[in-house]
Design a protein around this motif. Structure first.
Motif, PDB file in Angstrom:
ATOM      1  N   PRO A 264      60.388  32.869  82.175  1.00  0.00           N
ATOM      2  CA  PRO A 264      59.648  31.640  81.854  1.00  0.00           C
ATOM      3  C   PRO A 264      58.171  31.735  82.229  1.00  0.00           C
ATOM      4  O   PRO A 264      57.312  31.172  81.552  1.00  0.00           O
ATOM      5  N   SER A 267      56.104  33.057  79.399  1.00  0.00           N
ATOM      6  CA  SER A 267      56.369  32.448  78.083  1.00  0.00           C
ATOM      7  C   SER A 267      55.616  31.132  77.927  1.00  0.00           C
ATOM      8  O   SER A 267      55.227  30.506  78.913  1.00  0.00           O
ATOM      9  N   TYR A 269      55.663  27.221  76.228  1.00  0.00           N
ATOM     10  CA  TYR A 269      56.610  26.194  75.772  1.00  0.00           C
ATOM     11  C   TYR A 269      55.822  25.013  75.204  1.00  0.00           C
ATOM     12  O   TYR A 269      54.715  24.728  75.666  1.00  0.00           O
ATOM     13  N   THR A 270      56.431  24.350  74.248  1.00  0.00           N
ATOM     14  CA  THR A 270      55.752  23.171  73.682  1.00  0.00           C
ATOM     15  C   THR A 270      55.743  22.043  74.696  1.00  0.00           C
ATOM     16  O   THR A 270      54.822  21.225  74.748  1.00  0.00           O
ATOM     17  N   ASP A 271      56.742  22.042  75.572  1.00  0.00           N
ATOM     18  CA  ASP A 271      56.815  21.015  76.611  1.00  0.00           C
ATOM     19  C   ASP A 271      55.851  21.394  77.733  1.00  0.00           C
ATOM     20  O   ASP A 271      56.112  22.290  78.535  1.00  0.00           O
ATOM     21  N   GLU A 272      54.713  20.720  77.831  1.00  0.00           N
ATOM     22  CA  GLU A 272      53.659  21.034  78.793  1.00  0.00           C
ATOM     23  C   GLU A 272      54.132  20.936  80.247  1.00  0.00           C
ATOM     24  O   GLU A 272      53.614  21.634  81.119  1.00  0.00           O
ATOM     25  N   ARG A 274      56.919  21.643  81.583  1.00  0.00           N
ATOM     26  CA  ARG A 274      57.931  22.589  82.008  1.00  0.00           C
ATOM     27  C   ARG A 274      57.407  23.552  83.067  1.00  0.00           C
ATOM     28  O   ARG A 274      56.295  24.033  82.970  1.00  0.00           O
TER      29      ARG A 274
END
Ligand code: KIV
Length: 274
Positions: A264, A267, A269-272, A274
């Motif tokens: 993670p 990577s 993610y669209t979810d800020e 996270r």
């Protein structure tokens, strides 16, 4: 871009000999290593035609040409602020005619070299005089001259016999008189190198030439342990890059196959949150 206050020049290299300060040289062929060497305090970075062996995997330096030397000189020069950048003139780039030698040396200077190196004495002396006359500093190279490997019968120790040591000395004196600012002395007995070093006023940089030269040079990949082959007697390995690189790549191979990389933290993610 401002020139660093302690920028190494051919004049400074010659002064180092007068002051008895050792001159530290290594080869480099690309931007990242050139930067590391420069930041670590190396005085002279040689874009050697040994690029043929350690980058292109050739058996001799004979196959490398001007295009490759210009290309690697440009990469090295981009990474250097302080060190003096010297580029090798490849086989037959300076022997065919004086005009060709001047043109080719000029191409290396335009790519960022501050001096060129060529092998031998005798017929090369006139070329040295002409290049220096054009404002191009020249470094000589005596002893084992790899571009003449087939004439020499292999990468053997040179100047074993007294008469060969006499010739080495007169060749070094002739190169100095022709205007070279320094000479590389490769794979000769330490006693012969010591004699040459004491006899000439310009710095003598040794590789396999014992401890009494004014400076030392090694091929970078050899001293970093990039290859598993048994190193030459004159090479000291200061790292084990072959083993370290292999281990790192094996770890990467395993982690990708096991789905451990990327994690993670590597990577998006669209979810800020996270
Ligand atoms: O090409 C080279 O790396 C050299 C050194 C061995 C001096 O000429």
């Amino acid at each position: 871009m401002a020139t660093p206050i302690d920028k190494v020049t051919t004049l400074r290299v010659m002064k180092k000999k007068m002051r008895g300060e050792k001159i530290v040289c290594l080869t480099a062929y690309d931007y990242p290593f050139a930067r590391i060497l420069d930041e670590a305090g190396v005085d002279i970075i040689l874009v050697g035609d040994s690029v043929a062996n350690v980058v292109y995997g050739m058996k001799t330096t004979i196959g490398i040409g001007m295009e490759e030397m210009v290309y690697h000189t440009r990469a090295v020069a981009s990474g250097v602020k302080r060190a003096l950048v010297v580029s090798d003139m490849p086989f037959l780039s300076y022997q065919v005619s004086l005009e060709q030698a001047i043109e080719n040396a000029g191409r290396l200077l335009k790519a960022g070299a501050e001096a060129v190196k060529l092998e031998g004495a005798g017929p090369v002396l006139e070329t040295v005089r002409r290049l220096v006359g054009c404002g191009i500093p020249v470094m000589g190279h005596l002893g084992l001259t790899p571009q003449s490997v087939h004439k020499l019968g292999g990468y053997r120790l040179q100047a074993r016999r007294p008469e060969e040591q006499e010739k080495l000395l007169t060749d070094a004196q002739a190169l100095a008189a022709a205007g070279c600012f320094a000479i590389i002395l490769e794979k000769v007995p330490a006693e012969a190198a010591s004699r040459v070093t004491k006899a000439v006023q310009i710095p003598v940089i040794g590789i396999g030439a014992g401890p009494e030269c004014d400076g030392q040079i090694l091929v970078l990949q050899d001293m970093l342990g990039m290859f598993e082959d048994e190193p030459y007697k004159f090479v000291k390995r200061y790292a084990e890059l072959n083993r370290m690189t292999r281990q790192a790549v094996q770890e990467y191979v395993a982690e990708v196959r096991q789905g451990k990389f990327p994690g993670p933290e590597h990577s998006f993610y669209t979810d800020e949150n996270r």
